[in-house]
Motif scaffolding. Structure first.
Motif, PDB file in Angstrom:
ATOM      1  N   ARG A  21       0.841  -1.214   0.000  1.00 48.05           N
ATOM      2  CA  ARG A  21       0.000   0.000   0.000  1.00 48.05           C
ATOM      3  C   ARG A  21       0.871   1.257   0.000  1.00 48.05           C
ATOM      4  NH1 ARG A  21      -3.072  -2.476   4.845  1.00 48.05           N
ATOM      5  NH2 ARG A  21      -4.568  -3.860   3.849  1.00 48.05           N
ATOM      6  N   TRP A  22       1.848   1.305   0.914  1.00 48.67           N
ATOM      7  CA  TRP A  22       2.728   2.479   0.947  1.00 48.67           C
ATOM      8  C   TRP A  22       3.468   2.647  -0.371  1.00 48.67           C
ATOM      9  CZ3 TRP A  22       1.279   5.628   4.320  1.00 48.67           C
ATOM     10  CH2 TRP A  22       1.052   5.308   5.663  1.00 48.67           C
ATOM     11  N   SER A  23       3.904   1.514  -0.898  1.00 52.45           N
ATOM     12  CA  SER A  23       4.743   1.547  -2.085  1.00 52.45           C
ATOM     13  C   SER A  23       4.041   2.187  -3.274  1.00 52.45           C
ATOM     14  CB  SER A  23       5.161   0.113  -2.412  1.00 52.45           C
ATOM     15  OG  SER A  23       6.018   0.120  -3.478  1.00 52.45           O
TER      16      SER A  23
ATOM     17  N   ILE B 185     -15.529   5.282  -0.950  1.00 55.78           N
ATOM     18  CA  ILE B 185     -15.418   6.722  -0.688  1.00 55.78           C
ATOM     19  C   ILE B 185     -14.228   7.307  -1.457  1.00 55.78           C
ATOM     20  CG2 ILE B 185     -14.955   8.461   1.091  1.00 55.78           C
ATOM     21  CD1 ILE B 185     -16.439   6.527   3.050  1.00 55.78           C
ATOM     22  N   SER B 186     -13.088   6.610  -1.394  1.00 55.75           N
ATOM     23  CA  SER B 186     -11.896   7.110  -2.084  1.00 55.75           C
ATOM     24  C   SER B 186     -12.123   7.203  -3.588  1.00 55.75           C
ATOM     25  CB  SER B 186     -10.693   6.197  -1.821  1.00 55.75           C
ATOM     26  OG  SER B 186     -10.491   6.042  -0.448  1.00 55.75           O
ATOM     27  N   LEU B 187     -12.803   6.190  -4.157  1.00 55.87           N
ATOM     28  CA  LEU B 187     -13.014   6.200  -5.604  1.00 55.87           C
ATOM     29  C   LEU B 187     -13.986   7.296  -6.037  1.00 55.87           C
ATOM     30  CD1 LEU B 187     -12.996   2.442  -6.710  1.00 55.87           C
ATOM     31  CD2 LEU B 187     -11.174   4.143  -6.848  1.00 55.87           C
TER      32      LEU B 187
ATOM     33  N   LEU C 174      -4.986  10.672  -1.677  1.00 59.74           N
ATOM     34  CA  LEU C 174      -5.886   9.531  -1.521  1.00 59.74           C
ATOM     35  C   LEU C 174      -5.125   8.246  -1.212  1.00 59.74           C
ATOM     36  CD1 LEU C 174      -8.548   9.798  -4.376  1.00 59.74           C
ATOM     37  CD2 LEU C 174      -8.971   9.741  -1.928  1.00 59.74           C
ATOM     38  N   ILE C 175      -4.042   7.993  -1.962  1.00 62.81           N
ATOM     39  CA  ILE C 175      -3.317   6.735  -1.755  1.00 62.81           C
ATOM     40  C   ILE C 175      -2.690   6.708  -0.360  1.00 62.81           C
ATOM     41  CG2 ILE C 175      -1.464   5.246  -2.566  1.00 62.81           C
ATOM     42  CD1 ILE C 175      -1.928   6.195  -5.345  1.00 62.81           C
ATOM     43  N   PHE C 176      -2.109   7.833   0.063  1.00 63.36           N
ATOM     44  CA  PHE C 176      -1.495   7.845   1.395  1.00 63.36           C
ATOM     45  C   PHE C 176      -2.555   7.750   2.490  1.00 63.36           C
ATOM     46  CE2 PHE C 176       2.350   9.159  -0.799  1.00 63.36           C
ATOM     47  CZ  PHE C 176       3.287   8.410  -0.115  1.00 63.36           C
ATOM     48  N   PHE C 177      -3.687   8.424   2.272  1.00 61.69           N
ATOM     49  CA  PHE C 177      -4.778   8.293   3.240  1.00 61.69           C
ATOM     50  C   PHE C 177      -5.219   6.833   3.324  1.00 61.69           C
ATOM     51  CE2 PHE C 177      -9.383   7.645   3.552  1.00 61.69           C
ATOM     52  CZ  PHE C 177      -9.573   8.028   4.878  1.00 61.69           C
TER      53      PHE C 177
ATOM     54  N   ARG D 271      -5.065   4.559   6.635  1.00 67.73           N
ATOM     55  CA  ARG D 271      -6.340   4.107   7.187  1.00 67.73           C
ATOM     56  C   ARG D 271      -6.411   2.583   7.229  1.00 67.73           C
ATOM     57  NH1 ARG D 271      -9.409   3.158   9.852  1.00 67.73           N
ATOM     58  NH2 ARG D 271     -11.603   3.675  10.172  1.00 67.73           N
ATOM     59  N   MET D 272      -5.931   1.939   6.172  1.00 66.35           N
ATOM     60  CA  MET D 272      -5.992   0.474   6.109  1.00 66.35           C
ATOM     61  C   MET D 272      -5.013  -0.155   7.082  1.00 66.35           C
ATOM     62  SD  MET D 272      -8.369  -0.587   4.327  1.00 66.35           S
ATOM     63  CE  MET D 272      -7.954  -2.327   4.321  1.00 66.35           C
ATOM     64  N   ASN D 273      -3.832   0.419   7.211  1.00 68.98           N
ATOM     65  CA  ASN D 273      -2.876  -0.162   8.137  1.00 68.98           C
ATOM     66  C   ASN D 273      -3.407  -0.045   9.573  1.00 68.98           C
ATOM     67  OD1 ASN D 273      -1.341  -0.768   5.942  1.00 68.98           O
ATOM     68  ND2 ASN D 273       0.131   0.902   6.209  1.00 68.98           N
ATOM     69  N   LYS D 274      -4.166   1.033   9.839  1.00 69.84           N
ATOM     70  CA  LYS D 274      -4.802   1.173  11.150  1.00 69.84           C
ATOM     71  C   LYS D 274      -5.914   0.132  11.314  1.00 69.84           C
ATOM     72  CE  LYS D 274      -7.200   4.745  12.953  1.00 69.84           C
ATOM     73  NZ  LYS D 274      -7.672   6.077  13.277  1.00 69.84           N
TER      74      LYS D 274
END
Lengths: 593, 92
Positions: free
Chosen positions: A281-283, B27-29, B73-76, B80-83
């Motif tokens: 995901r980060w990548s 939501i992101s899309l 969006l990608i960083f959010f 969010r997913m890692n959390k």
């Protein structure tokens, strides 16, 4: 030191660096060869993905497309970056969790169908081979211009360099070489852009300068540009063609580029190289950071280069006299000798009048001022980035750096594509189909041999490009968009899509897209065999062939859905597989598969 | 018996995790489509009154803004997913 020696030194130094990295990062196992042992840091992987993704087209051609297409070319900017959102949200983490080596392998396992795997292999090879031809041609052209060798000699040097680091190092070597190539290409791209932005707007950040004020006139830069091009009868730079068919085509074209980007296998396999799902995901985010550095700069390069060219050709403003031929700057002379730039003094006044002679209002102006047609008869858009440092009168080392950057962009993408092709052949075709019992050592050897053969074929096609080479990007994107992306997405987000649905969907999307492109561009791209002209008004359905991938993708989704619902349910173990792909837990175990 | 209970509880939680994931994706899309196809192309005429640097907001979104929003969006999403992975205990 003259420019030639400087070019030779800078390009030679970067090549020595790439090969040094390859020797340091030799691959010893299939896991190292296909996925760099899944040990690549997400930031490193992001940088490698950016170099992998940004091809000769991004580096050399995109700014030219923007310069002459203005707002209409924004599709490339949004399409080639927006695909990363789809990759990050819909594909990368799940494919990393799946933990295998290739894209066809996922499709084959998820749809429990060797047929599906073979269809994916065919799509992958067609998309990647058509794409790699363009890269190899780009290598030849860049060499011939900057090292003053024959195009074929340049191509052989490029192929030899790729051979050394790709065959030796596999994914591991390619990854670290691509990091070095990224640094070279982004430096080469941004330095001239910063200088030009400073010259025109006083702002060192090109993306901000684009929306800033033009120092010489005090007007906003874009307003000034709009005015200058309109005074010469061209369409305003920022204007939108508001006819419904143009808006629909732009939307569909952007969408095609987005899902094509997300479906191109050489980009997807880069996400197999990171250690964990969270890193995938980060990548994807880091990849877009590094890509955005170039993509946010390109619009400024395009607009500022266009304005610079206008000011060069009309040194006294468009109301004054045009540039005298004997006062043409050196860069125009240099590029005229390559045949990529040309002019003709039609009215014999010793000056070059550059204007849009197809515009009716301009014809009246021309008659009044004694012009007899547009005299800048040939302007190849690809020279824009390469000539930019010369247009802005930057020092020789910047010009040498841009040469090295263009080569880095073409070589890194070629290497990534060649790896995707060779792993499809050695892993999906040989190990998956022909000889499942092959040893690890045997498979590694097969991977290296298929890589070598792929480089040979790519070099041959680069030397003898089939007539359709320029048109194949639409094909590569259309195929990836219409076949690979929907299959991957449905494989992850639906447990109901079964083997029959997936195969039927992929074939329907593929055949529809292929036939539609052939109907407009000629069967197998043979000239004059097209049934419809490739313009908006002449198109079947009013959709241009470059934008058709998005329709092909929708057909793929629809067919897969209906066929799956009409046939038996997916087996339980496949449902379990899909459920497990969705949950990151346990992806570490896949590392040692 | 105890094993089965914990297994079905974990299947339940996996379902919740996936539903939460899909919600974040949707939501992101929507935002992704709004800034590119929306502000950049289809809704550009609507934004034509808002001027930015010699042109209008739609042009800015088409050539700069959408890319910046894609990045955010990608960083959010990754954050969010890692959390979410930790909340549901499905991280590695």
């Amino acid at each position: 030191m003259d420019q030639y020696t400087l070019n030779l030194l800078v390009v030679g130094a970067t090549f020595a660096l790439y090969i040094g990295i390859a020797i340091w990062a030799r691959a010893g196992s299939t896991s190292e060869f296909y996925a760099a042992s899944r040990g690549v840091h997400p930031v490193t992987n992001g940088m490698a993905t950016a170099a992998d993704w940004m091809s000769a087209a991004s580096f050399i051609s995109m700014a030219g497309l923007l310069a002459f297409g203005g707002y209409g070319a924004s599709s490339f900017l949004m399409g080639w970056t927006g695909g990363y959102v789809l990759l990050a949200l819909l594909l990368a983490p799940y494919l990393r969790k799946f933990g295998k080596f290739t894209v066809p392998e996922f499709i084959g396992d998820r749809f429990y169908s060797p047929t599906a795997r073979m269809v994916a292999v065919i799509c992958l090879i067609v998309a990647s081979v058509t794409y790699v031809i363009g890269q190899m041609t780009g290598v030849g052209v860049a060499f011939s211009r900057f090292l003053e060798v024959e195009v074929s000699t340049g191509l052989f040097i490029g192929a030899a360099v790729v051979f050394m680091y790709a065959v030796l190092g596999g994914m591991k070597g390619i990854t670290y070489t691509q990091v070095a190539q990224y640094v070279v290409l982004i430096t080469a791209y941004t330095i001239p852009a910063i200088f030009i932005s400073l010259q025109l707007t006083g702002n060192p950040i090109p993306g901000l300068g684009l929306f800033g004020d033009h120092t010489a006139s005090g007007q906003p830069l874009l307003e000034r540009l709009d005015q200058v091009v309109q005074d010469l009868g061209f369409a305003a730079y920022t204007v939108q063609d508001g006819t419904p068919s143009a808006v629909i085509n732009m939307t569909l074209f952007t969408f095609s580029l987005m899902i094509g980007t997300a479906g191109l296998p050489h980009v997807i396999i880069r996400f197999f190289t990171v250690p964990r799902v969270a890193d995938a995901r980060w990548s994807a985010g880091w990849a877009l950071v590094f890509i955005a550095l170039l993509y946010l700069t390109a619009p400024a390069v395009g607009a500022m280069a266009r304005l610079n060219i206008m000011d060069t050709l009309w040194p006294n403003g468009v109301q004054g006299e045009a540039m005298a031929i004997e006062e043409a700057p050196d860069w125009m002379e240099t590029w005229a000798t390559t045949g990529l730039l040309g002019w003709e003094d039609k009215n014999g006044d010793g000056r070059i009048q550059y204007y849009n002679d197809a515009n009716a209002d301009m014809q009246a102006v021309a008659a009044e001022r004694g012009w007899q047609g547009n005299e800048l008869t040939n302007f190849n858009r690809d020279i824009l980035v390469l000539a930019n440092p010369e247009i802005a009168q930057l020092p020789g080392w910047v010009i040498a750096l841009v040469a090295a950057g263009g080569l880095a962009a073409a070589l890194s993408t070629a290497a990534g594509l060649l790896l995707a092709i060779s792993s499809a052949i050695s892993h999906d075709l040989i190990k998956g189909q022909l000889n499942p019992g092959i040893s690890e050592k045997g498979e590694l050897l097969a991977a290296r041999i298929s890589m070598a053969v792929a480089i040979g074929v790519a070099t041959y096609l680069g030397l003898n490009p089939p007539g359709f080479a320029a048109q194949t990007v639409a094909l590569a994107f259309g195929l990836a968009a219409a076949s690979i992306f929907p299959a991957l997405m449905m494989g992850i987000f639906s447990t109901r899509i079964n083997n029959k649905g997936a195969v039927a969907g992929m074939l329907a999307g593929l055949v529809f897209t292929l036939v539609y492109i052939f109907l407009h561009k000629g069967w197998f791209f043979i000239p004059d065999t097209n049934s419809f002209p490739d313009t908006i008004s002449g198109s079947l359905l009013g959709i241009q062939s470059t934008a058709i991938g998005s329709v092909g993708a929708l057909i793929n989704f629809a067919v897969a859905y209906f066929v799956s619902n009409a046939t038996e349910d997916t087996p339980q173990e496949i449902k379990d597989l899909v459920e497990s792909v969705r949950i990151p837990r346990g992806a570490g175990a896949a590392v040692d598969h | 018996m105890a094993d089965q209970t914990s297994q079905s509880a974990s299947a339940e939680s996996d379902k919740g995790y996936w539903a939460a994931n899909v919600r974040i994706i949707v939501i992101s899309l929507i935002i992704w489509a709004l800034v590119s196809f929306g502000f950049g192309i289809l809704l550009r005429p609507v934004l034509s009154g808002i001027s930015v640097g010699g042109t209008d907001l739609g042009f800015w979104f088409a050539q700069q803004g959408s890319i910046i929003v894609f990045l955010a969006l990608i960083f959010f999403y990754a954050w969010r997913m890692n959390k979410l992975d930790k909340e549901y205990g499905v991280e590695e």
